[in-house]
Design an enzyme around this catalytic site. Sequence first.
Site, PDB file in Angstrom:
ATOM      1  N   SER A 106       3.669  -0.092  -3.287  1.00 38.51           N
ATOM      2  CA  SER A 106       3.551   0.721  -4.496  1.00 38.51           C
ATOM      3  C   SER A 106       4.894   0.892  -5.182  1.00 38.51           C
ATOM      4  O   SER A 106       5.929   1.078  -4.528  1.00 38.51           O
ATOM      5  CB  SER A 106       2.983   2.098  -4.132  1.00 38.51           C
ATOM      6  OG  SER A 106       2.701   2.843  -5.283  1.00 38.51           O
ATOM      7  N   CYS A 107       4.869   0.778  -6.513  1.00 38.22           N
ATOM      8  CA  CYS A 107       6.033   1.085  -7.345  1.00 38.22           C
ATOM      9  C   CYS A 107       5.512   1.786  -8.596  1.00 38.22           C
ATOM     10  O   CYS A 107       4.333   2.110  -8.684  1.00 38.22           O
ATOM     11  CB  CYS A 107       6.834  -0.161  -7.683  1.00 38.22           C
ATOM     12  SG  CYS A 107       5.942  -1.391  -8.650  1.00 38.22           S
ATOM     13  N   ASP A 108       6.362   2.021  -9.559  1.00 41.00           N
ATOM     14  CA  ASP A 108       5.950   2.781 -10.738  1.00 41.00           C
ATOM     15  C   ASP A 108       4.791   2.136 -11.472  1.00 41.00           C
ATOM     16  O   ASP A 108       3.806   2.781 -11.788  1.00 41.00           O
ATOM     17  CB  ASP A 108       7.125   2.964 -11.709  1.00 41.00           C
ATOM     18  CG  ASP A 108       7.906   4.217 -11.386  1.00 41.00           C
ATOM     19  OD1 ASP A 108       7.287   5.267 -11.235  1.00 41.00           O
ATOM     20  OD2 ASP A 108       9.137   4.137 -11.268  1.00 41.00           O
TER      21      ASP A 108
END
Length: 480
Positions: free
Chosen positions: A395-397
């Site tokens: 997960s990232c932005d």
Amino acid sequence: MSERQQAASGGVKVSVQRFGRFLSGMVMPNIGAFIAWGLITALFIPTGWIPNEDLAALVGPMITYLLPILIGYTGGTMIHGKRGGVIGALVTMGVIIGSDIPMFLGAMIVGPASAWIIKKFDKSIEGKVRSGFEMLVNNFSAGIIGGVMAVLAYKAIGPVVQAISRALASGVDFLIDAGLLPLANVLIEPGKILFLNNAINFGVLGPIGLEQAAKTGKSIIFMLESNPGPGLGILLAYWLVGRGMAKQSASGATIIHFFGGIHEIYFPYVLMNPRLILAAIAGGVVGSFTFSLMGAGLVATPSPGSIFAYIAMSPRGGLAASMSGVLTAAVVSFLVASILLKTTRQTEEEDLGQAAEKMKQMKAVSKGETVVAAASAPSPAVTKAPADVNKIVFSCDAGMGSSAMGASILRKKVNKAGLPVTVTNTAISDIPEDADIVVTHKTLTDRARLKAPNAEHISIDDFLKSPEYDELVKRLGGDK
């Protein structure tokens, strides 16, 4: 410069970065819809690859209604969840009807603003609604507030935003007519290194470009920030005339940048030798000048900025013009970067690892987050047994770019080990409830824990190469 001036300068930069991140956050999740619109436009309009009057009827409604409403809904969701998203979409309809141009800028304003108002209202009545009347109050408050704001947007905000958009478009037209548009890259290229690339591309240039594309079928504006040529030239220069670790890693970074479209991969190479920003500027200016000279343009934003996206978004007959600007930008940035690298004393060249860490810190600051040192990173609150792990989520932005690359690397290791585990990637806001392990950059782990408190969380420094991948595979039984 005094400490007070430095603090003020840093505060302004952080504020701009946060605002830019917020703007891009409204657009990034909807890139698929923008690409779909761009492909339909490129294929079916009268000047498209396979003109079709019937299918071309999709183009107008999508850019007029669908895309702005998606932006308004996403902006509202960022402020107040699904309830804010519904209000954002409703009020966005007001600015759409209140103008005769695509209301991307208007959606970016009224979507979050209307969600903020309903959020404040909800907070003001929290705990004051009699039991059994919650649904009634929620629905009618949303309907009344949303209806009033939609009328306000229709009568007042839409016309104002339309005037602003026309003024910006006129300014761009003036630069194009005066032959000065390439000078925009003098500001764009340094902005990219400061992680304002998404804000520039989606928040400022994108709406103007889409309006031009709706009228003429293409726009050069889409090419100003997204051109992969400047970064390609810098990476090639490191590959051929660089030294040490930077030279060894540049070949892989070149592939990721040029074909994968992840431009952030070359930022550490510039930070390692800040003089190379001159190479990026020179390449950007020459590339944009070539685009102008050749009459180039794309039908929609090429995102990610891969050469494949450039090919897909090029209008019929415009492929050669698109490739020419990428080529000249790469050649010029390569020549300038090569000269700068050859004239750099080895002691002046910062270590790539240090530059990468600097980039991570800058990115974390741009997101308004605290940079956590590796040694002080909190240990995971939950540790899953191998038998309980069915899904691993990177997960990232935005849920794209770095997390997608990390997920791809671990997925190959998991498949090779024969583990029955699903590996996927999402934005932090979209982490699924059935995620057993969540992998994030260490600066984002705290946010991920809030979203998925029951999952095991693994913090890493680099999505591309992390020893945690092999350790995780081994722990899950991959060494059997």
